[in-house]
Write an enzyme that holds these catalytic residues in place. Structure first.
Site, PDB file in Angstrom:
ATOM      1  N   SER A 184       0.825  -1.211   0.000  1.00 43.37           N
ATOM      2  CA  SER A 184       0.000   0.000   0.000  1.00 43.37           C
ATOM      3  C   SER A 184       0.858   1.259   0.000  1.00 43.37           C
ATOM      4  CB  SER A 184      -0.865  -0.018   1.263  1.00 43.37           C
ATOM      5  OG  SER A 184      -1.361   1.276   1.527  1.00 43.37           O
ATOM      6  N   GLU A 221       0.251   3.579   1.804  1.00 44.68           N
ATOM      7  CA  GLU A 221       0.345   3.980   3.213  1.00 44.68           C
ATOM      8  C   GLU A 221       1.729   3.647   3.779  1.00 44.68           C
ATOM      9  OE1 GLU A 221      -1.926   5.410   5.741  1.00 44.68           O
ATOM     10  OE2 GLU A 221      -2.577   6.197   3.810  1.00 44.68           O
ATOM     11  N   TYR A 261      -1.712   0.319  10.574  1.00 43.78           N
ATOM     12  CA  TYR A 261      -1.991  -0.319   9.276  1.00 43.78           C
ATOM     13  C   TYR A 261      -0.755  -0.212   8.367  1.00 43.78           C
ATOM     14  CZ  TYR A 261      -3.644  -0.871   4.505  1.00 43.78           C
ATOM     15  OH  TYR A 261      -3.770  -1.274   3.197  1.00 43.78           O
TER      16      TYR A 261
END
Ligand code: G4F
Length: 331
Positions: free
Chosen positions: A128, A130, A152
Site C-alpha cells: 500500500s 500507506e 496499518y
C-alpha cells in the site's frame, strides 16, 4: 487447461474485481473466506453474489495457520493473490493489535504454508502507498523509503518485507504491488470516497442533510480498482518477481473529491460538508502521489479510468441505488 488461482479477500472490492477478471481469462478461481461469511452469504457476499456459481470458496481464517494449511494442502494453485487484510487505516488506530495480528501473521501464514506445500505457486502481496506515510520524496516510487504513519501502514511494511524475504531466502516467485488508493462503486462506506459519493446521492434524494468529514486538505492519488487488479495479474505473469507502484500519477485533495462528487449530483458541497474532529487521525498521511513508470514500462500497464470518470461512475451508481433498503455492492 486454465490456471488455478487462490484469492484471499475475495469478498472485498479488489477481490471481487480480480475474481471477475481471472474468470474472464479462463482461470479456475478459488477464494479463501471466513466461516462467518459462508454462514451469512446474503450480507457478506454482496460483491460476489453474481460469481457464486463460478468460484469455489474455502473456509479459513487469516488468524489460523492450520486452517490456511488445510486449504493449501488440498488444492494446487498456480497463483495466489493475498488481498485479505484489516484495511481501514482509522480502525488500525482504534485497535492496532488486531490489525497487526491479522495483517502481519496472516501474510506470514500464507507464505509459510505455500513454502511448505506449494513453493512453485506465484504469490502476490497487496502492499500500500500507506507504507510511504510521511513521504520522503514526491512522487513516490519503488525506491522511495518507507515512513508509515499508522499501525496499518506498519503492518503493510512488515508484509512487504516478509514477501521480499521469501523471494530472496527461498527463491519463491513473490511480488508486491504498492497500490495507491483505488476506489469504485464497490468501495466500503467507511472510506472517504464512498462516504462522499453515497452522501451526495442521499442528500440529493432528500435522505440526509449534511456530511461530516475530517481532514479536507489531505491529498491522495485515486484510481479505479478495476484498473488496479489488472496490474496485480500482470505482476505474476513476468519472468521474474519484482515490486511495482500502481498509481494514477495525479494528486487531489479530499475537498477536490467533494467538489466534483457533489457537482456530479448537481449540488455545491460547501453547503453540506461539516468538518468534524472525530474524523481526524492521530497521525495523517498528508500527500500521496505515485510514479507508476515502472509498471507502465515493464508490465505494459495503463489505467483506463481518470479521476473524473471514477467519480462520475461512483456518484451515478449511488444515485441509482439511493433509497434502496438493500444496496447491492456488486453494481
Ligand atoms: O479513504 P481513506 O480512509 O483511505 P486511506 O486512509 O488513504 O487508505 C486507503 O488507501 C490505502 C492506499 O494508499 C490503502 F492501503 C488502505 O487500505 C485504504 O484503502 O482516507 C483518505 C483520506 C485520509 O487522509 C483521511 O484522513 O481522507 C481523509 N478523510 C477526511 N475525512 C477521511 C474522512 N477518511 C475517512 N475514511 N472518513 C472521513 O470522514
Amino acid at each position: 487447461m486454465g490456471k488455478k488461482a487462490l484469492i484471499t479477500g475475495m469478498t472485498g472490492q479488489d477481490g471481487s474485481y480480480l475474481a471477475e477478471y481471472l474468470l474472464d481469462l479462463g482461470y479456475e478461481v478459488h477464494g479463501l473466506v471466513r466461516r462467518v461469511a459462508l454462514e451469512d452469504p446474503q450480507r457478506r457476499f454482496t460483491r460476489i453474489e453474481h460469481l457464486l456459481d463460478k468460484v469455489t470458496l474455502h473456509a479459513a481464517s487469516l488468524e489460523s495457520y492450520p486452517s490456511i494449511f488445510n486449504v493449501i494442502s488440498r488444492n494446487e494453485f498456480d497463483e495466489c493473490y493475498h488481498l485479505a487484510a484489516q484495511s481501514f487505516v482509522a480502525e488500525s488506530f482504534a485497535d492496532g493489535f488486531s490489525t497487526m495480528n491479522t495483517n502481519i501473521n496472516g501474510t506470514h501464514y500464507m507464505l509459510a504454508a505455500l513454502r511448505e506445500l506449494q513453493p512453485k505457486c506465484r504469490f502476490y502481496f497487496a502492499g500500500s502507498s500507506e507504507m510511504f506515510g510521511k513521504v520522503r520524496e514526491v512522487p513516490q516510487k519503488e525506491t522511495t523509503a518507507f515512513h508509515p504513519r499508522s499501525p496499518y501502514g506498519i503492518s503493510k511494511v512488515a508484509g512487504f518485507d516478509l514477501t521480499r524475504n521469501y523471494r530472496e531466502a527461498y527463491g519463491m516467485f513473490c511480488a508486491s504491488g504498492i497500490l495507491f488508493n483505488h476506489e469504485s462503486p464497490r468501495r466500503g462506506y467507511e472510506f472517504v470516497t464512498r462516504k462522499i459519493t453515497s452522501a451526495a446521492a442521499r442528500i440529493k434524494a432528500g435522505q440526509q442533510n449534511e456530511l461530516r468529514l475530517g481532514n479536507l486538505e489531505a491529498r491522495r492519488d485515486w484510481g479505479h480498482a478495476r484498473d488496479y487488479v489488472r496490474a496485480m495479474h500482470l505482476m505474476l505473469q513476468q519472468d521474474s518477481p519484482d515490486d511495482f507502484v500502481v498509481a494514477s500519477g495525479e494528486s487531489h485533495s479530499v475537498g477536490d473529491f467533494c467538489e466534483l462528487a457533489f457537482a456530479e449530483a448537481g449540488l455545491d458541497y460547501r453547503e453540506y460538508v461539516v468538518q468534524d474532529d472525530r474524523f481526524y487521525r492521530p497521525a495523517e498521511v498528508e500527500l500521496l502521489i505515485g510514479d507508476a513508470s515502472k509498471a507502465k514500462s515493464v508490465l505494459g500497464w495503463a489505467p483506463h479510468y481518470n479521476f473524473e470518470a471514477l467519480i462520475k461512475e461512483m456518484v451515478s451508481k449511488d444515485i441509482a441505488t439511493a433509497g434502496d433498503s438493500f444496496v447491492t455492492a456488486s453494481a
